[in-house]
Scaffold this motif. Structure first.
Motif, PDB file in Angstrom:
ATOM      1  N   ARG A  13     -40.356  24.217  42.690  1.00 32.50           N
ATOM      2  CA  ARG A  13     -40.433  23.515  43.966  1.00 32.50           C
ATOM      3  C   ARG A  13     -41.473  22.395  43.971  1.00 32.50           C
ATOM      4  O   ARG A  13     -41.231  21.338  44.552  1.00 32.50           O
ATOM      5  CB  ARG A  13     -40.695  24.488  45.118  1.00 32.50           C
ATOM      6  CG  ARG A  13     -41.909  25.372  44.955  1.00 32.50           C
ATOM      7  CD  ARG A  13     -42.094  26.274  46.167  1.00 32.50           C
ATOM      8  NE  ARG A  13     -42.431  25.495  47.347  1.00 32.50           N
ATOM      9  CZ  ARG A  13     -42.385  25.986  48.582  1.00 32.50           C
ATOM     10  NH1 ARG A  13     -41.988  27.233  48.791  1.00 32.50           N
ATOM     11  NH2 ARG A  13     -42.734  25.237  49.605  1.00 32.50           N
ATOM     12  N   GLU A  14     -42.620  22.608  43.339  1.00 25.30           N
ATOM     13  CA  GLU A  14     -43.653  21.569  43.366  1.00 25.30           C
ATOM     14  C   GLU A  14     -43.267  20.382  42.480  1.00 25.30           C
ATOM     15  O   GLU A  14     -43.517  19.228  42.838  1.00 25.30           O
ATOM     16  CB  GLU A  14     -45.004  22.149  42.951  1.00 25.30           C
ATOM     17  CG  GLU A  14     -45.538  23.186  43.939  1.00 25.30           C
ATOM     18  CD  GLU A  14     -45.506  22.684  45.389  1.00 25.30           C
ATOM     19  OE1 GLU A  14     -45.907  21.519  45.630  1.00 25.30           O
ATOM     20  OE2 GLU A  14     -45.092  23.449  46.273  1.00 25.30           O
ATOM     21  N   ARG A  17     -40.697  18.460  44.391  1.00 26.69           N
ATOM     22  CA  ARG A  17     -41.322  17.605  45.408  1.00 26.69           C
ATOM     23  C   ARG A  17     -41.812  16.302  44.769  1.00 26.69           C
ATOM     24  O   ARG A  17     -41.585  15.212  45.290  1.00 26.69           O
ATOM     25  CB  ARG A  17     -42.489  18.343  46.068  1.00 26.69           C
ATOM     26  CG  ARG A  17     -43.193  17.545  47.161  1.00 26.69           C
ATOM     27  CD  ARG A  17     -44.391  18.310  47.690  1.00 26.69           C
ATOM     28  NE  ARG A  17     -43.995  19.568  48.292  1.00 26.69           N
ATOM     29  CZ  ARG A  17     -43.564  19.699  49.538  1.00 26.69           C
ATOM     30  NH1 ARG A  17     -43.460  18.629  50.311  1.00 26.69           N
ATOM     31  NH2 ARG A  17     -43.239  20.893  50.010  1.00 26.69           N
ATOM     32  N   GLU A  18     -42.470  16.420  43.619  1.00 22.40           N
ATOM     33  CA  GLU A  18     -42.993  15.235  42.939  1.00 22.40           C
ATOM     34  C   GLU A  18     -41.866  14.305  42.504  1.00 22.40           C
ATOM     35  O   GLU A  18     -41.960  13.079  42.621  1.00 22.40           O
ATOM     36  CB  GLU A  18     -43.833  15.669  41.741  1.00 22.40           C
ATOM     37  CG  GLU A  18     -44.614  14.548  41.095  1.00 22.40           C
ATOM     38  CD  GLU A  18     -45.547  15.032  40.005  1.00 22.40           C
ATOM     39  OE1 GLU A  18     -46.177  14.172  39.357  1.00 22.40           O
ATOM     40  OE2 GLU A  18     -45.636  16.265  39.784  1.00 22.40           O
ATOM     41  N   SER A  44     -37.099  26.072  46.844  1.00 20.29           N
ATOM     42  CA  SER A  44     -36.807  24.698  46.410  1.00 20.29           C
ATOM     43  C   SER A  44     -35.841  24.001  47.363  1.00 20.29           C
ATOM     44  O   SER A  44     -35.991  22.811  47.666  1.00 20.29           O
ATOM     45  CB  SER A  44     -36.219  24.707  44.998  1.00 20.29           C
ATOM     46  OG  SER A  44     -37.200  25.020  44.033  1.00 20.29           O
ATOM     47  N   VAL A  47     -37.691  22.670  50.320  1.00 13.20           N
ATOM     48  CA  VAL A  47     -38.449  21.464  49.976  1.00 13.20           C
ATOM     49  C   VAL A  47     -37.514  20.263  49.939  1.00 13.20           C
ATOM     50  O   VAL A  47     -37.823  19.185  50.479  1.00 13.20           O
ATOM     51  CB  VAL A  47     -39.157  21.640  48.616  1.00 13.20           C
ATOM     52  CG1 VAL A  47     -39.714  20.307  48.120  1.00 13.20           C
ATOM     53  CG2 VAL A  47     -40.272  22.665  48.726  1.00 13.20           C
TER      54      VAL A  47
END
Length: 324
Positions: A13-14, A17-18, A44, A47
């Motif tokens: 998920r992070e 996001r990026e 995810s 997001v």
């Protein structure tokens, strides 16, 4: 040129996001965006839904109910992209790919300059892929086209590029018209070699470019090639490579001979370097068996009942019938 970006996500998920923030910040804006979530269980999809709000009707989230692997996710996303007749290029990537601000602009600029040197016959373009240290990522090193003609080499070099025969799905640009001719990636590959088979299929009888002016960062955990102690994924390497050699029309006969030899050497190196040779030998045995005794299911069979929307499944069916 109209471009749809297709991003396949699974439990990162992070990084997702990026990647989405980088797509939104392109100096040359992306026209459409399709995000396929492969049944992630880490939020995810939430997001993606949050970040896609700023795109309005230009973006679409396809949350699958089953993990179809990279192959299935890209097949669904590419089908959704080319369903729009106005789209010229489909830009594909995973959720651990972070495009530089000029990644799209660099690719389209190379295409424009290439067209100025002759016929517009490009089917595929690939970005320069680096790791987090800024050095070229060995997992995504482009290879020049074997037996490329002098004309092909000179045209590519004139625009600062290199003629290629295949490319990974880590920032590949696929010509929508060529996709409509050749169909979709084979979803039953699940992972590994699906991008090799598909890009080589699109490029058989067509041209492709490696574009150094389009740069993305592939944020893998380590900076290494895909054959560095692959663990249980080695099963897919063996099975899918045999499917390519036995059943795919992506390669010419003489190319298959060269790739068979190169693959054998690679497997030997992988087994020698592994910290768990027993596991890899088991993967080799099972992959060898299934690669010879089985054939991949059709993409529509694989994607059926996985949460793919009806309109996208209709496009999957249409592309299955139109594929040569």
């Amino acid at each position: 040129m109209h471009v749809t970006a297709v991003l396949v996500a699974y439990n990162r998920r992070e990084l997702l996001r990026e990647s989405l923030e980088a797509l939104a910040a392109q100096s040359r804006p992306v026209d459409r965006l399709v995000v396929v979530d492969n049944a992630s269980d880490d939020g995810s999809a939430d997001v993606a839904a949050e970040l896609l709000e700023q795109w309005g009707t230009r973006a679409r989230l396809i949350p699958l109910t089953e993990n179809t692997g990279g192959a299935g996710g890209f097949a669904a996303g590419i089908a959704a992209a080319v369903a729009e007749d106005c789209i010229d290029w489909v830009w594909v990537m995973d959720d651990d790919t972070v495009p530089g601000p000029d990644a799209l602009a660099g690719a389209l600029d190379a295409h424009e300059r290439y067209c100025a040197t002759g016929q517009d016959d490009l089917a595929v373009m690939g970005s320069r892929v680096v790791w987090t240290d800024g050095e070229d990522h060995p997992m995504n090193t482009p290879k020049p086209k074997i037996r490329a003609s002098n004309d092909e080499r000179s045209r590519a070099a004139e625009v600062g590029c290199m003629e290629i025969r295949s490319i990974s799905f880590v920032s590949a640009f696929l010509r929508a018209a060529r996709v409509r001719e050749q169909g979709l990636p084979i979803a039953d590959y699940f992972l590994w070699n699906d991008d090799f088979e598909y890009s080589a299929r699109l490029l058989r009888g067509a041209r492709g470019l490696f574009v150094p002016g389009s740069v993305v960062t592939h944020k893998t955990a380590k900076r290494g090639s895909s054959d560095a102690d692959p663990g249980p994924r080695f099963y897919y390497e063996v099975r899918n490579k045999l499917w390519v050699f036995r059943l795919s029309k992506a390669l010419y006969g003489w190319e298959k001979l060269l790739y068979v030899a190169a693959t054998a050497r690679r497997w030997v190196r992988t087994l020698r370097a592994s910290s768990d040779r027993a596991q890899l030998r088991d993967c080799l045995r099972r992959g060898w068996r299934d690669g010879w005794l089985r054939s991949p299911r059709t993409t529509r069979e694989v994607l059926r009942d996985t949460g793919v929307p009806v309109d996208v499944m209709i496009e999957v069916e249409r592309l299955s019938k139109s594929a040569r």
